[in-house]
Design an enzyme around this catalytic site. Structure first.
Site, PDB file in Angstrom:
ATOM      1  N   CYS A 181       1.297  -0.869   0.120  1.00 24.00           N
ATOM      2  CA  CYS A 181       0.010  -0.212   0.778  1.00 24.00           C
ATOM      3  C   CYS A 181       1.059   0.893  -0.061  1.00 24.00           C
ATOM      4  O   CYS A 181       0.651   2.711  -0.589  1.00 24.00           O
ATOM      5  CB  CYS A 181      -1.236   0.058   1.397  1.00 24.00           C
ATOM      6  SG  CYS A 181      -2.098  -1.183   1.013  1.00 24.00           S
ATOM      7  N   HIS A 185       1.487   5.216  -1.474  1.00 26.23           N
ATOM      8  CA  HIS A 185       0.589   6.017  -0.931  1.00 26.23           C
ATOM      9  C   HIS A 185       1.680   6.944   0.310  1.00 26.23           C
ATOM     10  O   HIS A 185       1.487   6.725   1.636  1.00 26.23           O
ATOM     11  CB  HIS A 185      -0.645   5.344   0.067  1.00 26.23           C
ATOM     12  CG  HIS A 185      -1.754   5.410  -1.419  1.00 26.23           C
ATOM     13  ND1 HIS A 185      -2.553   6.087  -1.920  1.00 26.23           N
ATOM     14  CD2 HIS A 185      -2.418   4.291  -1.401  1.00 26.23           C
ATOM     15  CE1 HIS A 185      -3.098   5.620  -2.535  1.00 26.23           C
ATOM     16  NE2 HIS A 185      -3.370   4.347  -2.382  1.00 26.23           N
ATOM     17  N   ARG A 230     -13.228  -0.317  -2.902  1.00 20.46           N
ATOM     18  CA  ARG A 230     -11.557   0.699  -2.518  1.00 20.46           C
ATOM     19  C   ARG A 230     -10.242  -0.577  -2.395  1.00 20.46           C
ATOM     20  O   ARG A 230      -9.506  -0.128  -3.142  1.00 20.46           O
ATOM     21  CB  ARG A 230     -11.260   1.927  -1.680  1.00 20.46           C
ATOM     22  CG  ARG A 230      -9.836   2.411  -1.891  1.00 20.46           C
ATOM     23  CD  ARG A 230      -9.879   3.181  -3.397  1.00 20.46           C
ATOM     24  NE  ARG A 230      -9.085   2.279  -4.278  1.00 20.46           N
ATOM     25  CZ  ARG A 230      -8.889   2.440  -5.461  1.00 20.46           C
ATOM     26  NH1 ARG A 230      -9.145   3.260  -6.176  1.00 20.46           N
ATOM     27  NH2 ARG A 230      -8.402   1.743  -5.949  1.00 20.46           N
ATOM     28  N   CYS A 234      -7.654  -1.807  -4.878  1.00 19.81           N
ATOM     29  CA  CYS A 234      -6.542  -1.479  -4.475  1.00 19.81           C
ATOM     30  C   CYS A 234      -5.810  -3.272  -4.814  1.00 19.81           C
ATOM     31  O   CYS A 234      -4.206  -3.286  -5.349  1.00 19.81           O
ATOM     32  CB  CYS A 234      -6.045  -0.844  -3.296  1.00 19.81           C
ATOM     33  SG  CYS A 234      -6.355   1.191  -3.353  1.00 19.81           S
TER      34      CYS A 234
END
Length: 273
Positions: A181, A185, A230, A234
């Site tokens: 992740c 991000h 979401r 991802c």
């Protein structure tokens, strides 16, 4: 207004995106046009239709047991929705599990209304020709906490375990692309095509993403999407195995993200590309 008729919504979204693109071309900055498009949608948010439908679904007697969800305890007491989103995920004694909003609703819809778990999971995400009850219910319950601030607590041992597991998953690189992740991000100023990538290691950006982000109306999908969607998306983009709906991994990640967003003012549903 019938919720099933999305023609006006789709036309409004198309108009907003078209005008946004024109503004971007005129000014030479894509960010300016995208911001204008989002502002136009937020002023007359199509997601409000999902909120209205979710409110009806919450009080309507449905399912094999012909029952409403007014006895569903989302952590604030049976039937209480205000403030629930702000404190989820949390530990529930009746299931002996930490649950997020969607996994808790799944429990209530099975236990109180008699729906089959498999049926709910199969229809968890809406399509252009089929609406999702789950997405509508999440929109209603999320919006009921508008104006409040995220306040996810880690008072139970299992809540702390979920948080640690979510933190580990957020930073763990895996899969064929060796992504985590944090790969997308972990820095400010990144983007994929026209999509800005918030830096979710910064508290202020995390609060914005969670408290005003999901559930959100997605213009490119012409429907509301939830945090479970979401995360699912991802994982697909990282070429990971499909993320199970309401799985422990999904709840762990949501626990980590929502707790990290503590203090953010809730304004839902959000609006996203």
């Amino acid at each position: 207004m019938k919720f099933s008729n999305r023609t006006a919504v789709v036309c409004a979204v198309a108009m907003a995106l078209t005008m946004a693109g024109g503004t971007a071309a005129a000014q030479g900055k894509a960010d300016d046009g995208l911001a204008l498009g989002r502002k136009m949608l937020a002023e007359d948010n199509p997601g409000d239709l999902w909120v209205e439908r979710g409110q009806r679904l919450f009080t309507e007697r449905r399912g094999p047991k012909n029952a409403s969800l007014e006895k569903c305890d989302l952590g604030m007491g049976p039937g209480v929705v205000k403030g629930a989103f702000a404190q989820l995920p949390r530990y529930f004694t009746d299931t002996d599990r930490v649950q997020d909003l969607e996994s808790r609703l799944l429990t209530c819809m099975v236990e109180l209304q008699g729906f089959k778990r498999e049926e709910i999971v199969r229809n968890r995400f809406g399509t252009l020709d089929r609406d999702s009850d789950m997405e509508a219910l999440v929109s209603y319950i999320g919006a009921a906490s508008n104006g409040l601030r995220m306040n996810v607590r880690l008072t139970h041992a299992k809540e702390r375990e979920m948080y640690k597991a979510g933190e580990y998953a957020f930073y763990r690189r895996s899969g064929p692309l060796d992504f985590a992740c944090v790969t997308c991000h972990g820095e400010s100023g990144k983007r994929i095509r026209l999509q800005e990538l918030p830096n979710m290691t910064k508290a202020e950006e995390m609060r914005e993403v969670i408290a005003t982000g999901w559930p959100a109306y997605r213009g490119t999908h012409s429907t509301v999407r939830t945090m479970q969607h979401r995360l699912y998306d991802c994982f697909w983009q990282m070429r990971q195995p499909d993320l199970g709906f309401a799985s422990d991994l999904s709840v762990a990640l949501t626990t980590y993200l929502n707790h990290s967003a503590n203090g953010g003012e809730i304004k839902l549903p959000g609006v996203r590309r």
